[in-house]
Every structure is written in structure tokens, then in C-alpha cells.
Write a protein that holds these residues in place. Structure first.
Motif, short mmCIF file in Angstrom:
data_model
loop_
_atom_site.label_atom_id
_atom_site.label_comp_id
_atom_site.label_asym_id
_atom_site.label_seq_id
_atom_site.Cartn_x
_atom_site.Cartn_y
_atom_site.Cartn_z
N LEU A 139 0.83 -1.21 0.00
CA LEU A 139 0.00 0.00 0.00
C LEU A 139 0.86 1.25 0.00
CD1 LEU A 139 -0.88 -2.04 2.61
CD2 LEU A 139 -3.00 -0.76 2.36
N GLU A 142 -1.82 8.42 -1.92
CA GLU A 142 -1.96 8.94 -3.29
C GLU A 142 -1.27 10.29 -3.36
OE1 GLU A 142 -5.41 9.55 -6.69
OE2 GLU A 142 -5.99 9.49 -4.58
N PHE A 151 5.97 2.69 -7.41
CA PHE A 151 5.31 1.55 -6.78
C PHE A 151 5.68 0.25 -7.48
CE2 PHE A 151 1.49 -1.04 -5.72
CZ PHE A 151 1.65 -1.03 -4.35
N ILE A 175 -3.80 0.53 -3.87
CA ILE A 175 -3.38 1.89 -4.16
C ILE A 175 -4.53 2.65 -4.81
CG2 ILE A 175 -0.92 1.34 -4.37
CD1 ILE A 175 -1.29 1.35 -7.43
#
Length: 469
Positions: A139, A142, A151, A175
Motif C-alpha cells: 500500500l 496517493e 510503486f 493503491i
């Protein structure tokens, strides 16, 4: 399929706020009617939206007891004594959103912001591997500071880590919503399930609790799973953050979301998550939920979801207390996090302190959770066999609904549990765990696979690893 999906992306959103609240504006069903609903649920075919609403209107203690008992029977019939275990790995807590209930929110100036570099990701994964974990949920917040490129590199790094013969076998991700094209990129990274929670499906409440940032766009988030599945993500996980709106509304919306995906793609969500709002530093609303959910209502909503979506996994996090988690294992939950931390770098004892997303209710280590599961007769599973054999999405459901998946699930759970016991467990846990494995292998594994299962367990005892059907 793509033509159906494309139409679904431009049609009116499938959550009709007035309709869902209207379904809740009626009396509790009679004992006779409740019996009819539960009899239908016990046939393992799920329930219609209006029928789910009837169960949610049950308030009597006897009625709730009957719902819980039905959920227990459904859980036992489909999932048996398996509980899948995973660990969340937060790689960054930068966020451009101002969700008023979240510790990561942009306005929280007291939070120590961190984005782990790849070396630090490696250290985190090494720490988790030394505990015995095989499945991760990765995770991040944002933010423009932590891109999809970043990521993806953390995923690749996590998969590359080895501690002796140990490695992470499957990474699920949670995400922020992406475009179809970016979901296609994510799919290539060998991920398992993509999860994203609507938080609240009530568009009026959503606007209030998400005042700024990209997450303030309700419809962009609501249609995220349409884009994910159009981008060829096989398994998706939906969820609501209970406490922001009437929990009964949120359950109906989750069911409506699942039905929408089933209609558009021929396959509903792989999992449903049921987090409750918990205190978070720098987010005062988290300590005073607008619509608090009592433990009794929480147990009821988990049971109702199990009856409505019998073949969909229900995930319970360490937000909840040890006692409540232990109870809910019986009534619908099929996946749990264990030994969790919600701040980046937290698994590496030498990493500086960073800010957490929310507070935890269950602080037990992985082995402590496993020891407790053994006492309850549950098999802790680290299985990733279905992902790696391609039994995902609609193919998984085609095996699950007629009960054929059982021939894979229990043996694979026993194999991964035996590996854990041999490589990580204390002497006491190992002895109790192996006794449970032998008992279930000889009594619960389908006869067609029993001899092979016992032989593979012997091979694991002899040192073989990563065995699965």
C-alpha cells in the motif's frame, strides 16, 4: 466483454442512494419470514438486494442469533477451517488527499512523511520473511511524490528478496484508482488482487469527508473496478469504511457493487473488506465516527455479507481487537492480516519512526495469532496456489460455486502451514500444529486427494518446499 465494459463506464452510476436508503425504511421481518430468508441463504446461492435489506433490518437478539448461526454454517460449508494470513506493507505515507478520518491526510502536519527507498523496502520484506509471511498487501498514499513507476519498482524489489530459501510468493496491492492503461501495466507485475475501498458509498457523505485532492471525485473512485477489470486485472477487492454512514446502507451498496461487476464482467469481487473507523493521529473525526458501529452490529454485518456473497472472501484487519477477531472467524471472515504495522518502515526495528494511517486493535505477533488459531481448530494458510495456477477471476468462481475448489484449498493450506511450522514455529506451536494438520489431512481432505496430500506432507517434513496443487 470490452463493449459491455465501455458502456458501463459511461452509464449512470449503479449506486442509487435513495433506493438503498428506501430499502431500509421498513419493519423487521417476522420470525417466519426470517426463516425463509435463511433457508434460501443456506442453499449457497446468495441473496437478492431486497432480501439483504430484510436481514439488515433485524434488530431482535434472537433474530441476530439466527443470522449468525446461518453464517457459521455457510462459512463452514465453503471455507471449512481455513484462514488465509497476510501482512500489509506500507511503502509510503505521502498523500495529496484530505480525507478527514485518515492519518495520512495532507493537512496532517504532525505526520512524519516517508517514502521507502528500494533498500528499505528490501529490509522490510526481509523482516517479514523472517517472521514466516508469504503473502503481502502493498500500500501507499496517493501523491505526486510516489508515482506508479515508484510503486512498480517496490513490487519488483519485494518479489526479488530472498532470505535463505524463503521468498514472497504473492503480492496483492491497494493503491489509488488508476486509468485502464495503468492497470494494464500493473497487471504485468504479477500481482494478485487489486483492492480499493469506496470508503462510503453515500455520495452526500463522501463529498463531506473527502473535501479535496484527487480522491474527492466520487465517480472516479466508484468506477475504479470497471477500469481495473477492463485493464485485465483478474481479481479485485472492494470495501467500505464502516462508521462514515449508516452501516446498513454501506452493506447494501457493497452488494450492489458486487452485482454490478458480476453483470458487467461475469465475475464479482474476489474479496470484500470490512474495516471500521479507528482513531488516527492528526485526524480528529476518526475518534468520533459520524455513524458508530457497535460490536454487535459489526458482527451482524459480517454475517449478512457472508450470506449474501457466499463465495466472496471477507477480509478482517488488525483494526479490531483480538477477542472480536477470534469470534468473527466463525461467522464469515476468511482472510486476516497478522502482526500488522501501518507505518512505512515499521517492520525493520532500526528504521526511524514514521506516521501510521490508523491505530491497531490486535497487536499480537504472527506466531501468537497462529497459536490461537490452532487452539480454535483453524488452519492458518499462506496458500498462493490458485494465483500461480491461474485459478483466478471467473475461472476461480467456476470452481468455487460447485464446491470443486475444496480439493485444492485445504491441501494447499495444510502444505503452507506445515512449511511455516517446520521453518519458523516454536516447539510447542509446531507440535500442536502438526497434530492438527494430520487430523485434518486424514478426516477432511477429499478422499481423491488424501493419499497424495499425506505423501506431500511427508515430503515437506523431509525438506521440500513450495508444494501445491
Amino acid at each position: 466483454m470490452n463493449s459491455v465494459v465501455s458502456r458501463s463506464l459511461v452509464e449512470k452510476p449503479f449506486i442509487d442512494r435513495d433506493k438503498l436508503y428506501g430499502l431500509l425504511d421498513a419493519h423487521e421481518p417476522s420470525p417466519v419470514r426470517l426463516g425463509e430468508l435463511l433457508d434460501k441463504a443456506l442453499k449457497l446461492g446468495g441473496l437478492e438486494l431486497s432480501e439483504v435489506a430484510e436481514l439488515l433490518r433485524v434488530e431482535s437478539s434472537e433474530g441476530i442469533r439466527r443470522i449468525m448461526e446461518a453464517a457459521r454454517l455457510v462459512k463452514q460449508e465453503i471455507y471449512g477451517k481455513r484462514l488465509v494470513l497476510f501482512a500489509p506493507l506500507y511503502v509510503a505515507n505521502y498523500c495529496d488527499n484530505n480525507c478527514v478520518y485518515c492519518g495520512f491526510r495532507k493537512a496532517n502536519s504532525s505526520l512524519n512523511r516517508v517514502a521507502l527507498n528500494l533498500g528499505e523496502v528490501r529490509q522490510e520484506v526481509e523482516a517479514l520473511l523472517r517472521q514466516g509471511h508469504k503473502r503481502l498487501l502493498m500500500l501507499m498514499g496517493e501523491s505526486e511524490k510516489t508515482t506508479l513507476d515508484y510503486f512498480i519498482e517496490t513490487i519488483r524489489t519485494a518479489y526479488s528478496v530472498r532470505v535463505g530459501e524463503q521468498n514472497i510468493r504473492r503480492i496483492n496491492v491497494e493503491i489509488a484508482p488508476l486509468t485502464v492503461e495503468d492497470f494494464a501495466r500493473l497487471k504485468k507485475e504479477n500481482i494478485g488482487t487489486y483492492a480499493c475501498f469506496q470508503e462510503t458509498y453515500d455520495p452526500v457523505a463522501y463529498k463531506k469527508f473527502h473535501p479535496s485532492g484527487p480522491k474527492s471525485d466520487y465517480e472516479w473512485r466508484l468506477l475504479v473496478m470497471d477500469r481495473a477489470m477492463e485493464g485485465c486485472i483478474d481479481d479485485v477487492g472492494i470495501g467500505a469504511l464502516f462508521g462514515l454512514a449508516d452501516y446498513r446502507f454501506e452493506v447494501l451498496a457493497l452488494i450492489e457493487h458486487a452485482r454490478h461487476l458480476e453483470a458487467a464482467f461475469g465475475c464479482g469481487p474476489h474479496t470484500v473488506s470490512v474495516p471500521r473507523l479507528e482513531p488516527a493521529e492528526g485526524a480528529p473525526l476518526a475518534s468520533r465516527p459520524p455513524h458508530p458501529v457497535s460490536d454487535e452490529d459489526f458482527k451482524k454485518l459480517v454475517a449478512v455479507i457472508r450470506l449474501a456473497l457466499p463465495y466472496t472472501g471477507i477480509i478482517l484487519s488488525t483494526r479490531e481487537s483480538e477477542e472480536l477477531r477470534n469470534e468473527l472467524f466463525n461467522y464469515g471472515v476468511s482472510q486476516i492480516s497478522a502482526g500488522s504495522r501501518t507505518n512505512p518502515g515499521a517492520y525493520d526495528e532500526d528504521h526511524p519512526e514514521s506516521g501510521a494511517q490508523f491505530s491497531l486493535g490486535d497487536h499480537r505477533s504472527l506466531e501468537e495469532v497462529i497459536s490461537c488459531l490452532i487452539d480454535q481448530g483453524y488452519v492458518p494458510s499462506f496458500c498462493t496456489g490458485c494465483y500461480r495456477k491461474g485459478r483466478v477471476g471467473a475461472d476461480f468462481m467456476d470452481l468455487a460455486k460447485p464446491g470443486l475448489i475444496k480439493a485444492y484449498c485445504l491441501p494447499n493450506a495444510l502444505f503452507t502451514f506445515a512449511e511455516y511450522l517446520g521453518d519458523f514455529a516454536s516447539q510447542d506451536v509446531r507440535a500442536r500444529g502438526m497434530a492438527l494438520i494430520r487430523r485434518l489431512a486424514e478426516t477432511e481432505v477429499p478422499e481423491s486427494r488424501r493419499e497424495k496430500t499425506l505423501a506431500e506432507l511427508d515430503s515437506i517434513a523431509a525438506g521440500h518446499r513450495d508444494v501445491y496443487f
